[in-house]
Design a protein around this motif. Structure first.
Motif, PDB file in Angstrom:
ATOM      1  N   ILE A  23       0.869  -1.179   0.000  1.00 25.07           N
ATOM      2  CA  ILE A  23       0.000   0.000   0.000  1.00 25.07           C
ATOM      3  C   ILE A  23       0.905   1.228   0.000  1.00 25.07           C
ATOM      4  O   ILE A  23       1.380   1.681   1.045  1.00 25.07           O
ATOM      5  CB  ILE A  23      -0.937   0.002   1.224  1.00 25.07           C
ATOM      6  CG1 ILE A  23      -1.778  -1.269   1.235  1.00 25.07           C
ATOM      7  CG2 ILE A  23      -1.837   1.251   1.222  1.00 25.07           C
ATOM      8  CD1 ILE A  23      -2.624  -1.442   2.477  1.00 25.07           C
ATOM      9  N   GLY A  24       1.188   1.736  -1.177  1.00 20.14           N
ATOM     10  CA  GLY A  24       2.108   2.849  -1.329  1.00 20.14           C
ATOM     11  C   GLY A  24       1.404   4.195  -1.301  1.00 20.14           C
ATOM     12  O   GLY A  24       0.176   4.281  -1.238  1.00 20.14           O
ATOM     13  N   SER A  25       2.197   5.243  -1.380  1.00 15.30           N
ATOM     14  CA  SER A  25       1.657   6.599  -1.339  1.00 15.30           C
ATOM     15  C   SER A  25       1.028   7.009  -2.654  1.00 15.30           C
ATOM     16  O   SER A  25       0.159   7.884  -2.689  1.00 15.30           O
ATOM     17  CB  SER A  25       2.773   7.586  -0.972  1.00 15.30           C
ATOM     18  OG  SER A  25       3.329   7.253   0.279  1.00 15.30           O
ATOM     19  N   GLN A  52      -3.177   7.157  -5.197  1.00 15.67           N
ATOM     20  CA  GLN A  52      -2.665   8.447  -4.716  1.00 15.67           C
ATOM     21  C   GLN A  52      -3.106   8.741  -3.278  1.00 15.67           C
ATOM     22  O   GLN A  52      -3.722   9.760  -2.974  1.00 15.67           O
ATOM     23  CB  GLN A  52      -3.080   9.560  -5.667  1.00 15.67           C
ATOM     24  CG  GLN A  52      -2.518   9.354  -7.076  1.00 15.67           C
ATOM     25  CD  GLN A  52      -2.330  10.640  -7.840  1.00 15.67           C
ATOM     26  OE1 GLN A  52      -2.892  11.677  -7.500  1.00 15.67           O
ATOM     27  NE2 GLN A  52      -1.527  10.593  -8.885  1.00 15.67           N
ATOM     28  N   LEU A  53      -2.749   7.832  -2.414  1.00 12.36           N
ATOM     29  CA  LEU A  53      -3.100   7.960  -1.003  1.00 12.36           C
ATOM     30  C   LEU A  53      -2.499   9.213  -0.383  1.00 12.36           C
ATOM     31  O   LEU A  53      -3.148   9.912   0.408  1.00 12.36           O
ATOM     32  CB  LEU A  53      -2.621   6.707  -0.249  1.00 12.36           C
ATOM     33  CG  LEU A  53      -3.102   6.505   1.184  1.00 12.36           C
ATOM     34  CD1 LEU A  53      -4.617   6.353   1.232  1.00 12.36           C
ATOM     35  CD2 LEU A  53      -2.436   5.269   1.781  1.00 12.36           C
ATOM     36  N   VAL A  93       1.889  -4.736   3.507  1.00 12.72           N
ATOM     37  CA  VAL A  93       2.705  -3.688   4.107  1.00 12.72           C
ATOM     38  C   VAL A  93       2.208  -2.332   3.622  1.00 12.72           C
ATOM     39  O   VAL A  93       1.662  -2.205   2.526  1.00 12.72           O
ATOM     40  CB  VAL A  93       4.207  -3.849   3.773  1.00 12.72           C
ATOM     41  CG1 VAL A  93       4.729  -5.202   4.248  1.00 12.72           C
ATOM     42  CG2 VAL A  93       4.475  -3.662   2.286  1.00 12.72           C
ATOM     43  N   ALA A  94       2.389  -1.329   4.450  1.00  4.99           N
ATOM     44  CA  ALA A  94       2.025   0.050   4.095  1.00  4.99           C
ATOM     45  C   ALA A  94       3.251   0.927   4.303  1.00  4.99           C
ATOM     46  O   ALA A  94       4.038   0.704   5.234  1.00  4.99           O
ATOM     47  CB  ALA A  94       0.859   0.534   4.938  1.00  4.99           C
ATOM     48  N   VAL A 121       2.769  -1.600   9.045  1.00  4.80           N
ATOM     49  CA  VAL A 121       3.275  -0.278   8.667  1.00  4.80           C
ATOM     50  C   VAL A 121       4.781  -0.327   8.884  1.00  4.80           C
ATOM     51  O   VAL A 121       5.252  -0.411  10.018  1.00  4.80           O
ATOM     52  CB  VAL A 121       2.630   0.833   9.513  1.00  4.80           C
ATOM     53  CG1 VAL A 121       3.143   2.200   9.075  1.00  4.80           C
ATOM     54  CG2 VAL A 121       1.111   0.771   9.398  1.00  4.80           C
ATOM     55  N   ILE A 122       5.540  -0.308   7.804  1.00  7.57           N
ATOM     56  CA  ILE A 122       6.979  -0.542   7.897  1.00  7.57           C
ATOM     57  C   ILE A 122       7.754   0.771   7.905  1.00  7.57           C
ATOM     58  O   ILE A 122       7.315   1.781   7.363  1.00  7.57           O
ATOM     59  CB  ILE A 122       7.481  -1.448   6.756  1.00  7.57           C
ATOM     60  CG1 ILE A 122       7.127  -0.869   5.382  1.00  7.57           C
ATOM     61  CG2 ILE A 122       6.893  -2.848   6.909  1.00  7.57           C
ATOM     62  CD1 ILE A 122       7.682  -1.679   4.223  1.00  7.57           C
ATOM     63  N   SER A 123       8.918   0.740   8.529  1.00  9.38           N
ATOM     64  CA  SER A 123       9.786   1.920   8.578  1.00  9.38           C
ATOM     65  C   SER A 123      10.411   2.171   7.205  1.00  9.38           C
ATOM     66  O   SER A 123      10.397   1.297   6.322  1.00  9.38           O
ATOM     67  CB  SER A 123      10.900   1.711   9.609  1.00  9.38           C
ATOM     68  OG  SER A 123      11.808   0.714   9.163  1.00  9.38           O
ATOM     69  N   GLY A 124      10.996   3.333   7.037  1.00 12.87           N
ATOM     70  CA  GLY A 124      11.649   3.654   5.776  1.00 12.87           C
ATOM     71  C   GLY A 124      12.804   2.724   5.462  1.00 12.87           C
ATOM     72  O   GLY A 124      12.991   2.296   4.310  1.00 12.87           O
ATOM     73  N   ARG A 125      13.606   2.382   6.471  1.00  6.67           N
ATOM     74  CA  ARG A 125      14.744   1.492   6.238  1.00  6.67           C
ATOM     75  C   ARG A 125      14.273   0.075   5.940  1.00  6.67           C
ATOM     76  O   ARG A 125      14.888  -0.631   5.125  1.00  6.67           O
ATOM     77  CB  ARG A 125      15.693   1.499   7.439  1.00  6.67           C
ATOM     78  CG  ARG A 125      16.404   2.838   7.628  1.00  6.67           C
ATOM     79  CD  ARG A 125      17.511   2.764   8.663  1.00  6.67           C
ATOM     80  NE  ARG A 125      18.678   2.060   8.149  1.00  6.67           N
ATOM     81  CZ  ARG A 125      19.156   0.907   8.633  1.00  6.67           C
ATOM     82  NH1 ARG A 125      18.533   0.310   9.639  1.00  6.67           N
ATOM     83  NH2 ARG A 125      20.231   0.350   8.129  1.00  6.67           N
TER      84      ARG A 125
END
Length: 514
Positions: A23-25, A52-53, A93-94, A121-125
């Motif tokens: 689930i991307g931005s 386009q979340l 994952v989001a 909900v995963i971190s950037g890394r």
């Protein structure tokens, strides 16, 4: 016995269908794969929709209802394909937009209710690591060190890796949707706005430029729909037969800046659904070429959704990055691993007795094992209140392989493994998860208690019977006489648990415990 062996319930991966959703931005992607008889993973289907979340994030950081509904409608359609796949073989994952949303829990709860699968909900890394896993499984397996760039809607990830291992990972808060709102809000194209976007991206990249250049790479790869669109435009306009050479990127930028509005990008062969995010992605790409001194970048079709699939497959094969993450934390904080193994063993013997009555599953067992491994991690800061220090370390560390929800569960278990455990310590988790986490906490508390003497021997938990809000331990008279300090600890534990609304019963029996 290792921690991985002490509490585990993984099943063979053969003859299974797996699914992953990202689930991307900007877009939502899904991939479906089967495990072949040879043990290899073969991706069979890919789906994607632009939702386009990130465009629905208001100035206060809340996702508006329209953007949430677009995502839910997309996921409902995906749900038709997921209907025949066991929930345990689906991973969702989001990323950036959900990561920064202030009420992300409400949104992910709606998804869980819709599909019956929790959202990580995963971190950037962690996003960067999974992207690299996807890319590394989608390109030729060579010995070159790679730089991977993935332009998303809300963030852009940069990774250096070799083979299937990521060596350096960073996630920067710049994406094509965010930059569209910031620099191209009215759909107009101007050199001034484009240069401002490039400069902003260069400023972000300066923080990682030196470190990445020091590690170095031999091959640059780009993933994501934005990079694919740029590479396609380079080819369609006759600027290069494949990949994105520096001179071709500069020429494409020059041609784009001759246009006045994003709707005119069709003249360059850009698909309509890419119009609004193409120019900001192009600015981010040029900034990366500038800061890293790139001469050429190839495109990889593998990305986050593929990485999530291969990571899920690895878990089924008992190749779980989370095990490595926990071991690394133990080493970093000088945890007594021998004692942690003994606590995990005791916890496993109690877990096996209670799992059916308390409806605990294999993943609960793994989380319990990791909590046993890390319950003393706070001692690296101070002995006093070390369970509180441990909670902070676990909650705030970058833990590769863990989603935000799972990491929070682990932190709560570390926090509540000793002393008082009032109900408010479990607040912040989803309501239907709180009873499960409290039960795992009780198991860990008792495992720690039975090993408090640090005798050097493995201690099996005594016979236990569970009920909804409590349990009864059966202890022999002989054991009570031989272990008066442990018995006193258990009696004090009765008081601690009673104040948290949990009942611990002690039944003194004639027969000894094994």
């Amino acid at each position: 016995m290792s921690l991985a062996e002490a509490i585990r319930g993984a099943e063979p991966a053969e003859a299974r269908t797996l699914a992953a959703i990202d689930i991307g931005s900007n877009s939502i992607h899904m991939a479906v794969a089967t495990v072949e008889e040879s043990g290899t993973l073969r991706i069979r289907e890919k789906y994607g929709e632009k939702t386009q979340l990130a465009a629905g994030l208001d100035p206060r950081g809340y996702l508006d209802e329209a953007s949430q509904q677009r995502a839910l409608d997309c996921l409902k359609r995906f749900g038709q394909r997921l209907a025949s796949i066991p929930r345990r073989d689906i991973r969702i994952v989001a990323t950036s937009a959900t990561r920064v949303a202030k009420h992300a829990g409400d949104f992910t709860r709606r998804i869980r209710q819709l599909l019956g699968v929790p959202v990580e909900v995963i971190s950037g890394r962690e996003e960067a690591r999974l992207i690299y896993v996807g890319v590394s499984h989608s390109v030729e397996d060579d010995t070159r060190q790679r730089l991977v760039m993935d332009i998303g809607g809300g963030s852009t990830e940069f990774i250096i890796g070799k083979g299937h291992e990521a060596l350096e990972m960073e996630s920067l808060h710049m994406g094509c949707v965010g930059y569209r709102e910031r620099f191209f809000p009215n759909g107009r194209i101007s050199r001034k706005a484009f240069n401002r976007a490039v400069l902003a991206a260069e400023l972000e990249l300066q923080a990682i430029r030196s470190g990445f250049r020091r590690v170095g790479w031999e091959h640059a790869l780009g993933s994501s729909g934005s990079v694919k669109a740029i590479e396609q435009a380079v080819r369609d306009n006759g600027l290069a037969p494949h990949g994105i050479p520096r001179e071709s990127l500069d020429e494409l930028v020059s041609r784009v800046l001759k246009l006045d509005k994003v709707s005119e990008l069709s003249a360059l062969g850009i698909k309509k659904d890419r119009h609004t995010v193409f120019v900001p992605a192009l600015a981010i790409m040029q900034a990366a070429f500038n800061e890293f001194g790139l001469g050429h970048m190839d495109f990889s079709d593998g990305a986050l959704r593929e990485g999530v699939l291969f990571d899920l497959y690895g878990r089924l094969q008992n190749q779980d990055i989370r095990e490595s993450t926990v071991r690394a934390m133990q080493t970093r904080h000088a945890v007594d691993t021998v004692h942690a193994e003994r606590v995990a063993y005791t916890a496993s013997t109690l877990f096996d007795q209670l799992r059916s009555a308390w409806q605990l599953d294999d993943e609960d067992g793994r989380v319990l094992g990791w909590a046993a491994a890390l319950h003393e991690v706070g001692l690296s800061l101070a002995h006093s209140q070390y369970h509180k220090h441990g909670e902070y370390i676990v909650r705030c560390s970058d833990m590769l392989g863990f989603g935000r929800r799972q990491q929070a569960r682990l932190a709560t278990l570390v926090r509540t493994h000793r002393r008082k455990c009032p109900p408010e310590l479990f607040e912040g988790h989803e309501q239907d998860e709180i009873p499960r986490i409290r039960r795992l906490s009780v198991i860990l508390r008792l495992a720690v208690l039975f090993n408090r003497a640090r005798s050097g021997e493995q201690v099996a938990a005594p016979p236990a019977k569970a009920h909804d809000n409590g349990l009864v331990l059966s202890l022999s008279e002989a054991w009570c006489e031989q272990n008066p300090l442990t018995l006193a600890d258990l009696q004090q534990e009765q008081d601690y648990l009673k104040k948290s609304g949990f009942t611990l019963g002690l039944e003194i029996m004639q027969a000894g415990i094994e």
